[in-house]
Motif scaffolding. Structure first.
Motif, PDB file in Angstrom:
ATOM      1  N   HIS A   1       0.839  -1.214   0.000  1.00  0.00           N
ATOM      2  CA  HIS A   1       0.000   0.000   0.000  1.00  0.00           C
ATOM      3  C   HIS A   1       0.870   1.259   0.000  1.00  0.00           C
ATOM      4  O   HIS A   1       0.755   2.109   0.899  1.00  0.00           O
ATOM      5  N   PRO A   2       1.739   1.425  -0.993  1.00  0.00           N
ATOM      6  CA  PRO A   2       2.635   2.600  -0.982  1.00  0.00           C
ATOM      7  C   PRO A   2       1.895   3.921  -1.126  1.00  0.00           C
ATOM      8  O   PRO A   2       2.355   4.945  -0.611  1.00  0.00           O
ATOM      9  N   MET A   3       0.730   3.917  -1.815  1.00  0.00           N
ATOM     10  CA  MET A   3       0.020   5.171  -2.068  1.00  0.00           C
ATOM     11  C   MET A   3      -0.543   5.802  -0.798  1.00  0.00           C
ATOM     12  O   MET A   3      -0.830   6.999  -0.773  1.00  0.00           O
ATOM     13  N   LEU A   4      -0.697   5.014   0.262  1.00  0.00           N
ATOM     14  CA  LEU A   4      -1.227   5.568   1.515  1.00  0.00           C
ATOM     15  C   LEU A   4      -0.246   6.535   2.165  1.00  0.00           C
ATOM     16  O   LEU A   4      -0.617   7.312   3.056  1.00  0.00           O
ATOM     17  N   PHE A   5       1.017   6.498   1.732  1.00  0.00           N
ATOM     18  CA  PHE A   5       2.029   7.368   2.327  1.00  0.00           C
ATOM     19  C   PHE A   5       2.281   8.608   1.481  1.00  0.00           C
ATOM     20  O   PHE A   5       3.166   9.401   1.784  1.00  0.00           O
ATOM     21  N   ASN A   6       1.495   8.770   0.388  1.00  0.00           N
ATOM     22  CA  ASN A   6       1.557   9.957  -0.466  1.00  0.00           C
ATOM     23  C   ASN A   6       2.986  10.262  -0.911  1.00  0.00           C
ATOM     24  O   ASN A   6       3.678   9.374  -1.388  1.00  0.00           O
ATOM     25  N   SER A   7       3.426  11.485  -0.715  1.00  0.00           N
ATOM     26  CA  SER A   7       4.772  11.873  -1.155  1.00  0.00           C
ATOM     27  C   SER A   7       5.864  11.357  -0.228  1.00  0.00           C
ATOM     28  O   SER A   7       7.047  11.567  -0.494  1.00  0.00           O
ATOM     29  N   ASN A   8       5.485  10.674   0.850  1.00  0.00           N
ATOM     30  CA  ASN A   8       6.473  10.178   1.812  1.00  0.00           C
ATOM     31  C   ASN A   8       6.900   8.731   1.526  1.00  0.00           C
ATOM     32  O   ASN A   8       7.620   8.138   2.331  1.00  0.00           O
ATOM     33  N   GLN A   9       6.447   8.167   0.406  1.00  0.00           N
ATOM     34  CA  GLN A   9       6.736   6.764   0.106  1.00  0.00           C
ATOM     35  C   GLN A   9       8.223   6.450   0.170  1.00  0.00           C
ATOM     36  O   GLN A   9       8.653   5.509   0.852  1.00  0.00           O
ATOM     37  N   GLN A  10       9.022   7.238  -0.563  1.00  0.00           N
ATOM     38  CA  GLN A  10      10.451   6.949  -0.654  1.00  0.00           C
ATOM     39  C   GLN A  10      11.139   7.114   0.688  1.00  0.00           C
ATOM     40  O   GLN A  10      12.031   6.329   1.047  1.00  0.00           O
ATOM     41  N   GLU A  11      10.732   8.105   1.444  1.00  0.00           N
ATOM     42  CA  GLU A  11      11.348   8.321   2.761  1.00  0.00           C
ATOM     43  C   GLU A  11      11.054   7.159   3.701  1.00  0.00           C
ATOM     44  O   GLU A  11      11.926   6.720   4.456  1.00  0.00           O
ATOM     45  N   VAL A  12       9.829   6.622   3.648  1.00  0.00           N
ATOM     46  CA  VAL A  12       9.474   5.477   4.477  1.00  0.00           C
ATOM     47  C   VAL A  12      10.262   4.237   4.052  1.00  0.00           C
ATOM     48  O   VAL A  12      10.769   3.491   4.895  1.00  0.00           O
ATOM     49  N   LYS A  13      10.383   4.025   2.737  1.00  0.00           N
ATOM     50  CA  LYS A  13      11.156   2.882   2.246  1.00  0.00           C
ATOM     51  C   LYS A  13      12.641   3.006   2.616  1.00  0.00           C
ATOM     52  O   LYS A  13      13.304   2.013   2.908  1.00  0.00           O
ATOM     53  N   ASN A  14      13.151   4.231   2.611  1.00  0.00           N
ATOM     54  CA  ASN A  14      14.553   4.453   3.018  1.00  0.00           C
ATOM     55  C   ASN A  14      14.755   4.105   4.493  1.00  0.00           C
ATOM     56  O   ASN A  14      15.810   3.579   4.875  1.00  0.00           O
ATOM     57  N   LEU A  15      13.751   4.404   5.318  1.00  0.00           N
ATOM     58  CA  LEU A  15      13.837   4.057   6.736  1.00  0.00           C
ATOM     59  C   LEU A  15      13.901   2.536   6.917  1.00  0.00           C
ATOM     60  O   LEU A  15      14.685   2.031   7.725  1.00  0.00           O
ATOM     61  N   ILE A  16      13.082   1.809   6.154  1.00  0.00           N
ATOM     62  CA  ILE A  16      13.087   0.347   6.238  1.00  0.00           C
ATOM     63  C   ILE A  16      14.435  -0.198   5.794  1.00  0.00           C
ATOM     64  O   ILE A  16      15.023  -1.083   6.443  1.00  0.00           O
ATOM     65  N   SER A  17      14.964   0.340   4.695  1.00  0.00           N
ATOM     66  CA  SER A  17      16.273  -0.108   4.197  1.00  0.00           C
ATOM     67  C   SER A  17      17.393   0.200   5.183  1.00  0.00           C
ATOM     68  O   SER A  17      18.365  -0.553   5.289  1.00  0.00           O
ATOM     69  N   TYR A  18      17.261   1.296   5.897  1.00  0.00           N
ATOM     70  CA  TYR A  18      18.277   1.669   6.890  1.00  0.00           C
ATOM     71  C   TYR A  18      18.266   0.719   8.086  1.00  0.00           C
ATOM     72  O   TYR A  18      19.327   0.360   8.618  1.00  0.00           O
ATOM     73  N   CYS A  19      17.065   0.323   8.502  1.00  0.00           N
ATOM     74  CA  CYS A  19      16.935  -0.492   9.720  1.00  0.00           C
ATOM     75  C   CYS A  19      17.164  -1.986   9.486  1.00  0.00           C
ATOM     76  O   CYS A  19      17.672  -2.684  10.369  1.00  0.00           O
ATOM     77  N   ARG A  20      16.790  -2.490   8.322  1.00  0.00           N
ATOM     78  CA  ARG A  20      16.776  -3.936   8.096  1.00  0.00           C
ATOM     79  C   ARG A  20      18.146  -4.609   8.301  1.00  0.00           C
ATOM     80  O   ARG A  20      18.204  -5.674   8.942  1.00  0.00           O
ATOM     81  N   PRO A  21      19.263  -4.071   7.787  1.00  0.00           N
ATOM     82  CA  PRO A  21      20.549  -4.782   7.945  1.00  0.00           C
ATOM     83  C   PRO A  21      20.963  -5.015   9.396  1.00  0.00           C
ATOM     84  O   PRO A  21      21.670  -5.986   9.686  1.00  0.00           O
ATOM     85  N   ALA A  22      20.550  -4.145  10.305  1.00  0.00           N
ATOM     86  CA  ALA A  22      20.940  -4.287  11.712  1.00  0.00           C
ATOM     87  C   ALA A  22      20.355  -5.535  12.346  1.00  0.00           C
ATOM     88  O   ALA A  22      20.855  -6.009  13.376  1.00  0.00           O
ATOM     89  N   PHE A  23      19.292  -6.098  11.736  1.00  0.00           N
ATOM     90  CA  PHE A  23      18.604  -7.251  12.320  1.00  0.00           C
ATOM     91  C   PHE A  23      18.928  -8.556  11.586  1.00  0.00           C
ATOM     92  O   PHE A  23      18.242  -9.551  11.775  1.00  0.00           O
ATOM     93  N   GLU A  24      19.974  -8.563  10.770  1.00  0.00           N
ATOM     94  CA  GLU A  24      20.332  -9.759  10.004  1.00  0.00           C
ATOM     95  C   GLU A  24      20.626 -10.954  10.908  1.00  0.00           C
ATOM     96  O   GLU A  24      20.312 -12.093  10.582  1.00  0.00           O
ATOM     97  N   LEU A  25      21.265 -10.715  12.041  1.00  0.00           N
ATOM     98  CA  LEU A  25      21.661 -11.801  12.954  1.00  0.00           C
ATOM     99  C   LEU A  25      20.641 -12.025  14.069  1.00  0.00           C
ATOM    100  O   LEU A  25      20.934 -12.689  15.063  1.00  0.00           O
ATOM    101  N   VAL A  26      19.452 -11.459  13.901  1.00  0.00           N
ATOM    102  CA  VAL A  26      18.397 -11.575  14.916  1.00  0.00           C
ATOM    103  C   VAL A  26      17.280 -12.454  14.364  1.00  0.00           C
ATOM    104  O   VAL A  26      16.881 -12.315  13.197  1.00  0.00           O
ATOM    105  N   GLY A  27      16.767 -13.358  15.187  1.00  0.00           N
ATOM    106  CA  GLY A  27      15.669 -14.222  14.767  1.00  0.00           C
ATOM    107  C   GLY A  27      14.321 -13.536  14.907  1.00  0.00           C
ATOM    108  O   GLY A  27      14.240 -12.374  15.318  1.00  0.00           O
ATOM    109  N   GLU A  28      13.259 -14.269  14.562  1.00  0.00           N
ATOM    110  CA  GLU A  28      11.896 -13.720  14.668  1.00  0.00           C
ATOM    111  C   GLU A  28      11.012 -14.553  15.578  1.00  0.00           C
ATOM    112  O   GLU A  28       9.850 -14.213  15.791  1.00  0.00           O
ATOM    113  N   ASP A  29      11.534 -15.632  16.116  1.00  0.00           N
ATOM    114  CA  ASP A  29      10.729 -16.534  16.943  1.00  0.00           C
ATOM    115  C   ASP A  29      10.541 -15.913  18.323  1.00  0.00           C
ATOM    116  O   ASP A  29      11.451 -15.940  19.161  1.00  0.00           O
ATOM    117  N   VAL A  30       9.379 -15.336  18.551  1.00  0.00           N
ATOM    118  CA  VAL A  30       9.115 -14.659  19.814  1.00  0.00           C
ATOM    119  C   VAL A  30       7.636 -14.778  20.148  1.00  0.00           C
ATOM    120  O   VAL A  30       6.783 -14.747  19.252  1.00  0.00           O
TER     121      VAL A  30
END
Length: 489
Positions: free
Chosen positions: A265-294
């Motif tokens: 649903h990228p259109m829900l973020f209007n002109s902020n789409q790219q900035e939101v995607k950049n935030l996800i790209s910035y955060c994701r590598p830090a969790f490479e060695l972290v699991g999801e089983d919680v």
């Protein structure tokens, strides 16, 4: 049925319209079920009870709903009709506020004509196409506020969610809550990643071969190894110090939900789409060695660390997001959703946005900006103690178009400037008056673009030869400055 309102606008409900569109059957006539006041109230920054909209009965056949300055969705009649308030500034009210500020109380005829004209124009606004309504990009405001140096304690409770109430069915494109929560979460996560993920001790279970470490789990050892004749293997539980902790696993799980929602649903973020995607790209590598089983229940036993104070709020917002999707990632792709009733505090967000702009423009004068300065049960929006020109600032997102209400607000901020505690803080020892400044949103031609304290001081400077264009004419040393807000075109 959805009843759509915009900020600072009204909607009339007539019994005739209800019976024609729904049913003439008295039992199905929901007009008679309209309550006298909204189902929920909120508390503003000063703890005062406020309602997100007003319900007024004009006569036996007509109700008027007046949206105020909260954005969100709530039941009008639970299970039947709901109110949806969109973040749209009314240019008519915006212009009237500026004009009425400069009218003297003695000029009653002009005031009455202006108020009647505005009230008529506000009542006529009823479609999205009208040029007098401009939609505020509150996600952009939120992105900026969280990216700055605003203290964490001021960022809480911008949104109030009623999780225990019945859900409201809406279309995905009408969803304002989820994008708001996602932006909050990603900005908090960015701060956590920038600082570095918290390391802590956490328990690990492993089936070791030919060795023992930590505690042997007798029950599992018997079932998985002894009864299966695996005599050299031992199931052990031991502690490890690292980043693969319960908190970080939970944050990674939420990040996966967030990423799926943004992709679908990228259109829900209007002109902020790219900035939101950049935030996800910035955060994701830090969790490479972290699991999801919680498991969610594991979060109840966590202890807050003052050095990693962002974790507490990020986990709270993360729980909201997972609850929003019923803990099922497939719900992030749906086009019809159910949302809990919620209200976003736009005046609080506006105050924080202005405070953030001032902090960003004046990093060396942070100590001169006192947000929510408290004295004798009163809380000033902002007190500026810079140089020899202190200023008491009142930030008005809620724009009145009634002359009496406007000038009541001015008298209030003027009263703050006369408090001894305020004068002592500003180091005023003589009989001089402290400048008072009203900052409000302006749709066109903003007065304040450069937020530096030096520039603000220049704008408020009084010349003996001519009147300051930003002064409020009927008052001494009271000024007004309009600022531009991010808008969705």
């Amino acid at each position: 049925m959805r009843l759509l309102l915009k900020e600072h606008s009204a909607l009339e409900i007539k019994r005739l319209d209800v019976t024609e569109s729904d049913s003439v059957d008295q039992e199905n006539d929901w007009f008679v079920s309209i309550p006298s006041k909204p189902l929920h109230f909120l508390r503003d920054s000063r703890g005062k009870e406020v309602y997100p909209y007003a319900i007024n009965r004009k006569d036996e056949e007509t109700y008027a709903l007046h949206a105020d300055y909260y954005v969100g969705i709530d039941w009008l009649i639970e299970g039947e009709k709901f109110i949806h308030v969109e973040p749209k500034i009314n240019k008519v009210v915006n212009d009237a506020f500026k004009e009425l500020l400069d009218l003297d109380e003695d000029d009653q005829s002009t005031i009455s004509v202006k108020e009647d004209k505005v009230e008529k124009e506000v009542g006529e606004i009823g479609s999205d196409s009208t040029p007098n309504l401009r939609e505020v990009d509150f996600l952009k405001m939120l992105l900026e506020v969280y990216s700055g140096q605003v203290e964490e304690k001021y960022l809480k409770d911008i949104v109030t969610i009623y999780w225990d109430e019945n859900r409201i069915p809406i279309e995905q494109h009408q969803d304002q809550l989820t994008p708001f929560l996602i932006v909050q979460f990603l900005q908090l996560l960015k701060k956590i990643v920038r600082k570095g993920l918290k390391k802590s001790y956490y328990k690990v279970q492993e089936n070791l071969n030919g060795r023992v470490k930590g505690k042997i789990l007798i029950g599992q050892q018997l079932k998985q190894n002894v009864f299966k004749n695996r005599l050299t293997s031992t199931i052990c539980e031991y502690q490890v110090f690292g980043i693969d902790s319960v908190e970080n696993r939970f944050l990674k799980k939420v990040l996966r939900f967030v990423s799926s929602y943004v992709d679908n649903h990228p259109m829900l973020f209007n002109s902020n789409q790219q900035e939101v995607k950049n935030l996800i790209s910035y955060c994701r590598p830090a969790f490479e060695l972290v699991g999801e089983d919680v498991e969610i229940h594991q979060l109840k036993h966590l202890k807050a660390n003052p050095f990693f104070k962002e974790y507490k709020e990020a986990i709270k917002i993360g729980q909201y997001i997972l609850k929003r999707f019923a803990y099922n990632i497939t719900h992030t792709t749906e086009q019809k959703v159910e949302t809990p009733p919620f209200w976003i505090d736009m005046p609080r967000l506006f105050e924080l946005y202005v405070y953030h702009q001032l902090l960003k423009a004046n990093p060396e004068h942070r100590g001169d900006l006192h947000y929510q300065f408290s004295t004798y049960g009163n809380a000033l929006d902002l007190l500026i103690t810079y140089d020899e020109q202190p200023i008491v600032v009142d930030m008005k997102y809620k724009l009145h178009y009634k002359h009496g209400h406007i000038h009541q607000d001015i008298r209030q901020v003027s009263g703050y400037a006369r408090l001894k505690k305020v004068r002592d803080k500003c180091k005023v020892t003589d009989d001089s008056n402290i400048n008072c400044l009203i900052i409000y949103p302006k749709v066109d031609n903003a007065d304040l673009v450069d937020y530096s304290l030096e520039n603000i001081g220049e704008l408020l400077k009084v010349d003996e030869d001519k009147e300051n264009q930003y002064s409020v004419t009927p008052y001494y040393k009271v000024f007004k400055l309009g600022i531009a807000l991010p808008m969705i075109e």
